[in-house]
Design a protein around this motif. Structure first.
Motif, PDB file in Angstrom:
ATOM      1  N   ARG A  62       0.838  -1.203   0.000  1.00  0.00           N
ATOM      2  CA  ARG A  62       0.000   0.000   0.000  1.00  0.00           C
ATOM      3  C   ARG A  62       0.872   1.251   0.000  1.00  0.00           C
ATOM      4  O   ARG A  62       1.942   1.283   0.610  1.00  0.00           O
ATOM      5  N   TRP A  63       0.387   2.296  -0.678  1.00  0.00           N
ATOM      6  CA  TRP A  63       1.135   3.553  -0.781  1.00  0.00           C
ATOM      7  C   TRP A  63       1.426   4.127   0.602  1.00  0.00           C
ATOM      8  O   TRP A  63       2.508   4.668   0.841  1.00  0.00           O
ATOM      9  N   GLU A  64       0.496   3.976   1.534  1.00  0.00           N
ATOM     10  CA  GLU A  64       0.683   4.504   2.892  1.00  0.00           C
ATOM     11  C   GLU A  64       1.926   3.902   3.538  1.00  0.00           C
ATOM     12  O   GLU A  64       2.633   4.566   4.286  1.00  0.00           O
ATOM     13  N   VAL A 143       7.086  11.573  -2.174  1.00  0.00           N
ATOM     14  CA  VAL A 143       6.284  10.386  -1.853  1.00  0.00           C
ATOM     15  C   VAL A 143       5.175  10.769  -0.876  1.00  0.00           C
ATOM     16  O   VAL A 143       4.013  10.414  -1.058  1.00  0.00           O
ATOM     17  N   ASP A 147      -0.830  10.796  -3.249  1.00  0.00           N
ATOM     18  CA  ASP A 147      -1.766   9.777  -2.766  1.00  0.00           C
ATOM     19  C   ASP A 147      -1.504   8.441  -3.446  1.00  0.00           C
ATOM     20  O   ASP A 147      -2.186   7.457  -3.165  1.00  0.00           O
ATOM     21  N   GLY A 148      -0.577   8.404  -4.349  1.00  0.00           N
ATOM     22  CA  GLY A 148      -0.232   7.235  -5.149  1.00  0.00           C
ATOM     23  C   GLY A 148       0.381   7.723  -6.441  1.00  0.00           C
ATOM     24  O   GLY A 148       0.541   8.931  -6.639  1.00  0.00           O
ATOM     25  N   LEU A 149       0.745   6.809  -7.305  1.00  0.00           N
ATOM     26  CA  LEU A 149       1.343   7.203  -8.576  1.00  0.00           C
ATOM     27  C   LEU A 149       0.266   7.702  -9.531  1.00  0.00           C
ATOM     28  O   LEU A 149      -0.738   7.024  -9.738  1.00  0.00           O
TER      29      LEU A 149
END
Length: 195
Positions: A62-64, A143, A147-149
């Motif tokens: 997960r991005w988090e 980063v 919220d993501g790529l």
């Protein structure tokens, strides 16, 4: 007998900043699984990340979790399978030191023409053009701001990142070129034969 292509390209020192990274396979068809020097392009790209001191993350991460690591994040394209580990490490160092996104690029060598209303016009000056290759390195602050790529396509991703953050292009060596088909893979294989 297969040869690890990065034995040919050499290692890098141990004074590298920590970084997480991933080989981006999405939206690239089956070409990442073609063979170069007896190994899949995607495997060669993964080896380069490891040799550069980048800790790989699983596709399902997960991005988090990437944000919480506080480390830069390296995106490597399996269609640039022979990018030297030393160049990837150089890009990570530049992203950390300069606190900017770093994008691997190559010079444009083809003749480029402007086309207006179906008419071929003047030649575009190639000195100001670059092809996006690999890697793309996001410093930890970038980063954390995402919220993501925003994209998996590296050229589109570089453009989207440049709208929000400082971006530094670094010229990749010739073996870091991007392949578009099996003919390109054969050419890159010939270029990177052990000497």
């Amino acid at each position: 007998m297969t040869t690890d292509p990065y034995d040919v390209l050499g290692g890098y020192d141990d004074e590298r900043p920590p970084a997480l990274g991933a080989v981006v396979e999405s939206d690239r068809g089956t070409l990442p699984f073609a063979l170069i020097h007896g190994e899949a392009l995607v495997a060669c790209a993964a080896w380069a990340l490891g040799e550069a001191g980048v800790t790989p993350v699983d596709v399902g991460t997960r991005w988090e979790g990437i944000v919480e690591s506080g480390e830069p994040f390296v995106l490597h394209d399996p269609l640039c399978p022979m990018t030297p580990a030393g160049f990837i490490a150089e890009c990570v160092e530049a992203a950390v030191t300069r606190e900017a996104v770093v994008v691997g690029v190559r010079p444009v060598t083809d003749t480029v023409k402007k086309v207006t209303d179906g008419e071929v016009g003047e030649t575009v000056d190639r000195d100001r053009l670059r092809v996006v290759t690999s890697p793309i390195v996001l410093p930890a602050a970038v980063v954390a701001a995402l919220d993501g790529l925003p994209a998996n396509d590296f050229a589109r991703l570089a453009g989207e990142l440049a709208r929000r953050f400082p971006v530094i292009p670094l010229e990749a060596p010739a073996e870091g070129r991007r392949v578009a088909d099996l003919d390109d893979v054969r050419l890159l294989e010939a270029l990177t034969l052990p000497r």
